[in-house]
Design a protein around this motif. Structure first.
Motif, short mmCIF file in Angstrom:
data_model
loop_
_atom_site.label_atom_id
_atom_site.label_comp_id
_atom_site.label_asym_id
_atom_site.label_seq_id
_atom_site.Cartn_x
_atom_site.Cartn_y
_atom_site.Cartn_z
N ALA A 1 3.20 -3.15 -9.68
CA ALA A 1 2.68 -2.26 -9.34
C ALA A 1 2.67 -0.71 -10.16
CB ALA A 1 2.57 -1.70 -8.12
N ASP B 1 0.88 -1.21 -0.02
CA ASP B 1 -0.11 0.08 -0.06
C ASP B 1 0.92 1.29 -0.12
OD1 ASP B 1 -2.36 1.65 0.51
OD2 ASP B 1 -1.52 1.83 2.49
N SER C 1 2.35 2.04 -3.37
CA SER C 1 1.41 2.31 -4.34
C SER C 1 0.94 3.85 -4.12
CB SER C 1 0.01 1.33 -4.18
OG SER C 1 -1.16 1.94 -4.74
#
Length: 649
Positions: free
Chosen positions: A224, A185, A188
């Motif tokens: 990603a 996370d 990202s």
């Protein structure tokens, strides 16, 4: 508890912080991130804690309607595991000592994890503590909150990061932090903050941005970045990690950049401690070399560091020339040093914890410009399912990531944050310092207090000790089995009658694989010497090349009697060129997940599997293995469970 000396004085006690401020790097921000504004609703949250205020502004559900009255858990004591030495020992400790220690930790053993002393923590529904920084309860943790994170846990992590993890950060105020749902996370959000999406159909090639990565890399990060249209740019590796100089090093990549591929990259993603998959640990000097180039070419460094506390001095002692060798010039275990035997700068401040001081430091400690963004996680220190971590960086960059968080994940799970806060801080805590007060919930120590910083560091020391012993055990078994040995009857030198056993001798030793003992992380990066396989020349002429032979070995390991699943190096190859050239030569072995009692037998089966594979001389045997790759392989008992154990790599 961890051994603790007097820590450095905090700068928020009135002393003057004379460090220069970090540079303004706002020109790196993406178009969307530059345009983000603070959440209008989130701005109200700081007023919610005013005593007696009538809250009619936010759309919050009533906290007494939550179906949870308390949250309780049985937890370990921080001294559960035995630490290992903080620096290399000359001569190195014997590996059989590690085997003896691990034998006591099996699930059925008396000293197994299931038979250790435990304590109970309780997060109450409502605490009477008025200070929101000290308050740990479900009423606050399960409510909407600030995007920085649950206040008690946020302030602990911020203080621990600035004072103990990175006490030598050279810019004013030190790094700011924001809590995340783990490093995936976090990365990202960094990508959103610092890169613009690019489309081959709609955008000019001159506008395409790039991401610098190691030539073998953690592929979830690549996964990603690639959909955003980023140009993935590999940089050469050695046993430490990313190289600054030499063929394929960072300097060569940047100096010879081909603008026909797009913009020269201004963002780097790297795992500098226990590099995934190769397990390298970047020395402080290498960090300085890479950092200088990043300053010269204006590159922001994203340092993904889930394995920081897993640095193994015993590997340094084995891999490095010892003091007794006259050729030694760099290994002097009597001087202050990091886990990799690199001398610790004498002018540096101490964290107050010998364990933390012994670890090779983060690049934040040399970050004069404020261009390092570090990702930390509880996934390896508590559990991956926590989905809890944090980002450390200069305040201006954290503020922009905060704006992204406000309109996306908002903050990590309140359940997880409250449990971790209660475990570490205890009820009615006073920051990092021990307290004799008790109230509200029940902390994770026999006296009802939390672990505090001492307990947290001691927990990390013990975890390092256990993982280091696992690494030693697997490496010893692999060392014993890395040669294909051919023996034969030697010629008699005299007429004297000899026993049959005495007439046999080793006449040839062929290396089947090689590896360096990992100085950090959870992996062994195994290179298979396929050139020594009897069928290598045959498969070198095949349309798929020797990669076909490598895939056959991977399948062979999953067959009886070996039944071992490893990660093929090809899946860590960021480009097709690297996959075809070198990826097939390597396999990543993880010594962390498997139970202690299975570690030895599984490592032995893996080594035996290589030995048996190197004795295959007929191509049809290899081809039969490859034909089984599919329905038969999927149906094989136990394989699905093994696949799950690989995790997200």
């Amino acid at each position: 508890m961890a051994t603790h000396t007097t820590p450095i004085a905090p700068l928020d006690d009135g002393s003057i912080d004379s460090r220069p401020p970090p540079k303004d790097l706002s020109h790196h921000l993406s178009r969307s991130t530059k345009n983000r504004e603070a959440s209008s609703i989130k701005q109200f949250y700081k007023y919610f804690a005013i005593p007696g205020i009538g809250q009619l502004a936010g759309g919050l559900p009533n906290n007494y309607y939550f179906p949870f009255d308390t949250l309780e858990a049985k937890v370990a004591r921080p001294e559960r595991w035995q630490p290992t030495p903080n620096k290399p020992i000359d001569p190195p400790e014997r590996d059989d000592d590690a085997v003896t220690q691990l034998s006591k930790l099996g699930v059925g053993a008396q000293s197994s994890p299931l038979n250790q002393p435990q304590d109970t923590i309780t997060v109450p529904h409502t605490s009477q503590q008025k200070n929101p920084i000290k308050k740990v309860d479900l009423s606050s943790a399960l409510q909407y909150g600030t995007a920085q994170g649950y206040p008690p846990l946020y302030y602990f992590i911020r203080q621990f990061t600035q004072q103990y993890m990175h006490p030598n950060c050279p810019y004013k105020g030190g790094p700011e932090v924001i809590l995340t749902n783990g490093n995936t996370d976090g990365f990202s959000k960094v990508l959103q903050a610092l890169t613009n999406e690019w489309s081959e159909e709609k955008d000019w090639i001159r506008d395409r941005e790039g991401l610098l990565v190691e030539s073998f890399a953690y592929m979830n990060a690549i996964g990603a970045a690639r959909p955003r249209g980023l140009n993935i740019v590999p940089v050469g590796l050695d046993d430490e990690g990313m190289r600054a100089d030499g063929p394929g090093g960072l300097r060569e990549v940047l100096e010879n950049w081909d603008y026909k591929k797009g913009k020269r990259p201004q963002l780097m993603y790297t795992v500098t401690m226990g590099q995934n998959p190769t397990s390298g640990v970047l020395s402080l000097q290498r960090r300085r070399d890479l950092y200088a180039l990043c300053c010269q070419y204006d590159i922001i460094i994203v340092e993904d560091d889930p394995y920081w506390y897993l640095q193994f001095p015993s590997s340094t002692a084995v891999n490095t020339t010892t003091v007794s060798d006259p050729s030694n010039t760099n290994f002097n275990p009597s001087c202050p040093m990091f886990a990799n035997a690199e001398p610790r700068p004498t002018e540096w401040k101490s964290s107050g914890y010998p364990f933390l001081d012994s670890l090779v430091p983060s690049s934040l400690n040399i970050d004069t410009d404020g261009r390092v963004i570090r990702l930390d996680t509880f996934s390896k220190t508590v559990a991956p399912g926590c989905r809890l971590g944090w980002i450390s960086a200069q305040p201006a960059l954290i503020e922009r990531i905060l704006r992204i968080t406000e309109t996306s994940t908002q903050q990590p799970s309140g359940f997880v944050q409250s449990v971790i806060a209660e475990l570490i801080l205890g009820p009615d805590h006073s920051g990092l310092k021990p307290t004799t007060k008790s109230g509200g919930g029940k902390g994770g120590l026999p006296d009802g207090e939390g672990w505090k910083a001492d307990g947290w560091v001691r927990w990390l020391e013990g975890l390092r000790g256990n993982y280091e012993r696992r690494m030693q055990k697997m490496c010893s078994i692999l060392e014993d089995g890395k040669y294909l040995v051919k023996s034969g009857r030697r010629g008699s030198l005299s007429e004297t009658t000899q026993d049959d056993d005495e007439e046999w001798a080793v006449i040839e030793k062929t290396p089947m694989y090689s590896f360096d003992r990992p100085v950090g992380g959870m992996f062994i990066w195994l290179k298979i010497e396929f050139e020594n396989h009897p069928l290598f020349a045959t498969y070198a002429k095949h349309a798929e090349g020797p990669a076909r032979l490598a895939h056959a070995l991977w399948i062979f390991w999953t067959t009886k009697p070996y039944l071992v699943l490893v990660s093929p190096g090809a899946i860590f190859s960021p480009t097709q060129e690297i996959r075809e050239k070198d990826g097939w030569r390597y396999f990543r072995l993880c010594f962390a997940a498997i139970n202690e009692e299975d570690l030895g037998p599984t490592s032995k089966r893996m080594a035996d599997g290589v030995n048996a594979f190197f004795r295959i001389k007929e191509k049809k045997v290899i081809e039969r293995l490859l034909e089984e790759d599919g329905a038969i392989l999927e149906a094989r008992s136990g394989l699905a469970e093994l696949t799950q154990m690989m995790g997200p790599c």
